[in-house]
Motif scaffolding. Structure first.
Motif, mmCIF file in Angstrom:
data_model
loop_
_atom_site.group_PDB
_atom_site.id
_atom_site.type_symbol
_atom_site.label_atom_id
_atom_site.label_comp_id
_atom_site.label_asym_id
_atom_site.label_seq_id
_atom_site.Cartn_x
_atom_site.Cartn_y
_atom_site.Cartn_z
ATOM 1 N N MET A 119 0.845 -1.196 0.000
ATOM 2 C CA MET A 119 0.000 0.000 0.000
ATOM 3 C C MET A 119 0.885 1.253 0.000
ATOM 4 O O MET A 119 1.978 1.254 0.561
ATOM 5 C CB MET A 119 -0.896 0.022 1.243
ATOM 6 C CG MET A 119 -1.750 -1.221 1.417
ATOM 7 S SD MET A 119 -3.089 -1.330 0.227
ATOM 8 C CE MET A 119 -4.324 -0.338 1.028
ATOM 9 N N THR A 120 0.397 2.302 -0.618
ATOM 10 C CA THR A 120 1.083 3.586 -0.595
ATOM 11 C C THR A 120 0.088 4.654 -0.148
ATOM 12 O O THR A 120 -1.114 4.551 -0.410
ATOM 13 C CB THR A 120 1.636 3.966 -1.971
ATOM 14 O OG1 THR A 120 0.558 4.004 -2.924
ATOM 15 C CG2 THR A 120 2.683 2.966 -2.436
ATOM 16 N N GLN A 121 0.592 5.669 0.538
ATOM 17 C CA GLN A 121 -0.296 6.731 0.993
ATOM 18 C C GLN A 121 -0.470 7.764 -0.104
ATOM 19 O O GLN A 121 0.497 8.252 -0.670
ATOM 20 C CB GLN A 121 0.235 7.407 2.253
ATOM 21 C CG GLN A 121 -0.697 8.515 2.752
ATOM 22 C CD GLN A 121 -0.249 9.129 4.050
ATOM 23 O OE1 GLN A 121 -0.263 8.490 5.095
ATOM 24 N NE2 GLN A 121 0.172 10.391 3.982
ATOM 25 N N ALA A 122 -1.726 8.073 -0.388
ATOM 26 C CA ALA A 122 -2.060 9.121 -1.352
ATOM 27 C C ALA A 122 -2.640 10.307 -0.603
ATOM 28 O O ALA A 122 -3.261 10.157 0.450
ATOM 29 C CB ALA A 122 -3.069 8.597 -2.367
ATOM 30 N N ASN A 123 -2.418 11.471 -1.149
ATOM 31 C CA ASN A 123 -3.027 12.691 -0.622
ATOM 32 C C ASN A 123 -4.008 13.220 -1.648
ATOM 33 O O ASN A 123 -3.762 13.156 -2.857
ATOM 34 C CB ASN A 123 -1.960 13.739 -0.332
ATOM 35 C CG ASN A 123 -0.980 13.279 0.728
ATOM 36 O OD1 ASN A 123 -1.393 12.812 1.784
ATOM 37 N ND2 ASN A 123 0.310 13.389 0.440
ATOM 38 N N GLY A 124 -5.130 13.736 -1.163
ATOM 39 C CA GLY A 124 -6.127 14.241 -2.080
ATOM 40 C C GLY A 124 -7.046 15.240 -1.415
ATOM 41 O O GLY A 124 -6.765 15.734 -0.317
ATOM 42 N N TYR A 125 -8.133 15.538 -2.110
ATOM 43 C CA TYR A 125 -9.189 16.396 -1.591
ATOM 44 C C TYR A 125 -10.474 15.583 -1.603
ATOM 45 O O TYR A 125 -10.813 14.947 -2.620
ATOM 46 C CB TYR A 125 -9.338 17.649 -2.453
ATOM 47 C CG TYR A 125 -8.794 18.904 -1.805
ATOM 48 C CD1 TYR A 125 -7.512 18.927 -1.256
ATOM 49 C CD2 TYR A 125 -9.540 20.069 -1.753
ATOM 50 C CE1 TYR A 125 -7.007 20.075 -0.670
ATOM 51 C CE2 TYR A 125 -9.050 21.226 -1.176
ATOM 52 C CZ TYR A 125 -7.777 21.219 -0.626
ATOM 53 O OH TYR A 125 -7.279 22.360 -0.035
ATOM 54 N N ALA A 126 -11.201 15.620 -0.488
ATOM 55 C CA ALA A 126 -12.392 14.787 -0.352
ATOM 56 C C ALA A 126 -13.537 15.558 0.271
ATOM 57 O O ALA A 126 -13.331 16.493 1.051
ATOM 58 C CB ALA A 126 -12.079 13.552 0.500
ATOM 59 N N ALA A 127 -14.756 15.117 -0.056
ATOM 60 C CA ALA A 127 -15.953 15.545 0.658
ATOM 61 C C ALA A 127 -16.278 14.470 1.683
ATOM 62 O O ALA A 127 -16.181 13.279 1.393
ATOM 63 C CB ALA A 127 -17.116 15.711 -0.307
ATOM 64 N N THR A 128 -16.655 14.875 2.875
ATOM 65 C CA THR A 128 -16.991 13.906 3.941
ATOM 66 C C THR A 128 -18.478 13.872 4.250
ATOM 67 O O THR A 128 -18.928 13.017 5.005
ATOM 68 C CB THR A 128 -16.207 14.232 5.223
ATOM 69 O OG1 THR A 128 -16.438 15.601 5.584
ATOM 70 C CG2 THR A 128 -14.705 14.021 5.007
ATOM 71 N N SER A 129 -19.239 14.792 3.669
ATOM 72 C CA SER A 129 -20.693 14.807 3.812
ATOM 73 C C SER A 129 -21.251 15.712 2.727
ATOM 74 O O SER A 129 -20.500 16.478 2.107
ATOM 75 C CB SER A 129 -21.109 15.319 5.197
ATOM 76 O OG SER A 129 -20.967 16.726 5.270
ATOM 77 N N PRO A 130 -22.569 15.666 2.490
ATOM 78 C CA PRO A 130 -23.137 16.511 1.438
ATOM 79 C C PRO A 130 -22.924 18.001 1.670
ATOM 80 O O PRO A 130 -22.847 18.773 0.701
ATOM 81 C CB PRO A 130 -24.631 16.167 1.474
ATOM 82 C CG PRO A 130 -24.692 14.806 2.058
ATOM 83 C CD PRO A 130 -23.585 14.746 3.051
ATOM 84 N N SER A 131 -22.811 18.408 2.912
ATOM 85 C CA SER A 131 -22.677 19.838 3.220
ATOM 86 C C SER A 131 -21.240 20.266 3.488
ATOM 87 O O SER A 131 -20.972 21.459 3.646
ATOM 88 C CB SER A 131 -23.536 20.185 4.433
ATOM 89 O OG SER A 131 -23.140 19.423 5.559
ATOM 90 N N ALA A 132 -20.313 19.308 3.528
ATOM 91 C CA ALA A 132 -18.920 19.631 3.853
ATOM 92 C C ALA A 132 -18.169 20.137 2.624
ATOM 93 O O ALA A 132 -18.332 19.603 1.522
ATOM 94 C CB ALA A 132 -18.214 18.407 4.420
ATOM 95 N N ARG A 133 -17.368 21.151 2.816
ATOM 96 C CA ARG A 133 -16.485 21.606 1.749
ATOM 97 C C ARG A 133 -15.382 20.573 1.526
ATOM 98 O O ARG A 133 -14.946 19.908 2.472
ATOM 99 C CB ARG A 133 -15.851 22.948 2.116
ATOM 100 C CG ARG A 133 -16.859 24.085 2.233
ATOM 101 C CD ARG A 133 -16.207 25.349 2.778
ATOM 102 N NE ARG A 133 -15.176 25.869 1.889
ATOM 103 C CZ ARG A 133 -15.410 26.703 0.867
ATOM 104 N NH1 ARG A 133 -16.650 27.084 0.606
ATOM 105 N NH2 ARG A 133 -14.426 27.141 0.118
ATOM 106 N N LEU A 134 -14.941 20.421 0.284
ATOM 107 C CA LEU A 134 -13.838 19.508 0.026
ATOM 108 C C LEU A 134 -12.597 19.984 0.765
ATOM 109 O O LEU A 134 -12.314 21.188 0.809
ATOM 110 C CB LEU A 134 -13.557 19.410 -1.473
ATOM 111 C CG LEU A 134 -14.353 18.322 -2.207
ATOM 112 C CD1 LEU A 134 -15.801 18.734 -2.366
ATOM 113 C CD2 LEU A 134 -13.736 18.009 -3.567
#
Length: 352
Positions: free
Chosen positions: A1-16
């Motif tokens: 496994m390798t660690q990736a960094n990204g941008y994610a939404a955690t809920s419908p109202s959460a900003r990425l």
């Protein structure tokens, strides 16, 4: 496994926001790539905000991906380290149903694996997309890029907007001598104009905004019709071989069906949040007209599209943004304030 960094939404109202996660170690048939650019599709916004009611959180969007190969599995034959490659809307499918056998993985009878918002074949795990530092993708779902490196950011949207418009134009055999309408001049529509013109068709752009006339002509349209103008519409009655409708808002389909000649077809690409008003049966039966739909394209056809676009010097019209500008881009996209596709420069991810 390798660690990736990204941008994610955690809920419908959460900003990425920044998000770290694991990518699998490349297997024998896998290609690993660093993501260089990722286009911003309206589907990204729909998914991040759960507007289709199917989002699995956390969600890392992005399926218009251009990158550089960093590693390949022992059995990989098409790619080598250093190659420029693309990844589109799919990263896998069942590989054994009839559509898959015909190179139509987008219509996989068992459901293709989306580049993000999975589920992954076999495990059912959620997939994470191109708003990330790197990816690991099955070789058979990786595309070769032959455009110049200077064009890579503008190539990224071809992986969705390009193939979504190219596929129906090829399916209905658009070419010289055909009169083709493109409805809407957005991320999809501007690609439809460019590609249909390169195929040799006489392209007419339909828009509700008269101020888009100059841009449509620049992109390759021969004529522009303001669809709210009844006289302009009537002048084209029963004259089109094919109409590609890219608009994702409910509207009157009969107005465009009336423009098709005998055996003409209108294909829908846009997916509105609520249904279109039902077309009149007489709009269809009086001239044996056809109303159809189309979904992206298979891997073979996507490679064909990329090669066609490289041959004809076609890329998307874009505005490049930083990763931390994604929410602003979403808000501007909702206002149609972009010509015509945002693309994230993933070199900005580390700073974000």
């Amino acid at each position: 496994m390798t660690q990736a960094n990204g941008y994610a939404a955690t809920s419908p109202s959460a900003r990425l926001a920044p998000f770290s996660f694991d990518r699998r170690t490349p297997g024998q048939l896998d290609v690993a790539l660093d993501v260089l650019y990722c286009g911003v599709c309206h589907s990204d916004l729909h998914t991040a905000r759960n507007e289709w009611q199917n989002t699995v959180y956390p969600s890392v969007p992005g399926h218009e991906i251009v990158g550089r190969v960093t590693a390949v599995g022992d059995l990989v034959s098409k790619f080598k380290v250093g190659d420029l490659v693309g990844v589109g809307c799919m990263v896998d499918s069942c590989q054994h149903c009839a559509p898959c056998a015909d190179g139509l993985e987008q219509y996989c009878e068992n459901g293709f694996t989306g580049t993000y918002n999975g589920p992954e074949q076999g495990t059912g795990a959620n997939t994470y997309g191109g708003y990330s530092s790197h990816m690991v993708v099955r070789e058979s779902f990786v595309l070769g890029i032959s455009h110049a490196e200077a064009d890579l950011a503008a190539v990224a949207p071809l992986l969705c907007a390009g193939i979504t418009t190219y596929s129906p134009l090829r399916q209905w055999k658009v070419g010289p001598g055909h009169k083709v309408g493109i409805v809407g001049l957005g991320g999809l529509g501007h690609m439809g104009v460019k590609i249909a013109a390169a195929m040799g068709a006489h392209v007419v752009l339909f828009t509700t905004s008269a101020n888009k006339r100059e841009d449509a002509l620049r992109l390759g349209a021969r004529e522009v019709v303001v669809s709210r103008n009844a006289d302009e519409m009537a002048a084209h009655a029963a004259s089109f071989d094919f109409i590609l409708n890219t608009v994702a808002a409910p509207h009157n389909l009969d107005a465009f069906l009336a423009l098709l000649k005998l055996d003409g077809t209108m294909t829908l690409l846009g997916a509105p949040a609520s249904p279109h008003p039902s077309p009149s049966v007489f709009s269809l039966i009086m001239k044996r007209r056809r109303l159809a739909g189309s979904l992206i394209g298979g891997i073979k056809e996507t490679q064909e599209m990329l090669d066609f676009c490289a041959q004809h010097g076609i890329v998307s019209d874009i505005e490049t943004i930083r990763m931390d500008e994604i929410e602003t881009a979403y808000e501007r996209m909702l206002k149609s304030d972009v010509k015509y596709r945002f693309v994230v420069d993933m070199a900005t991810l580390k700073a974000a």
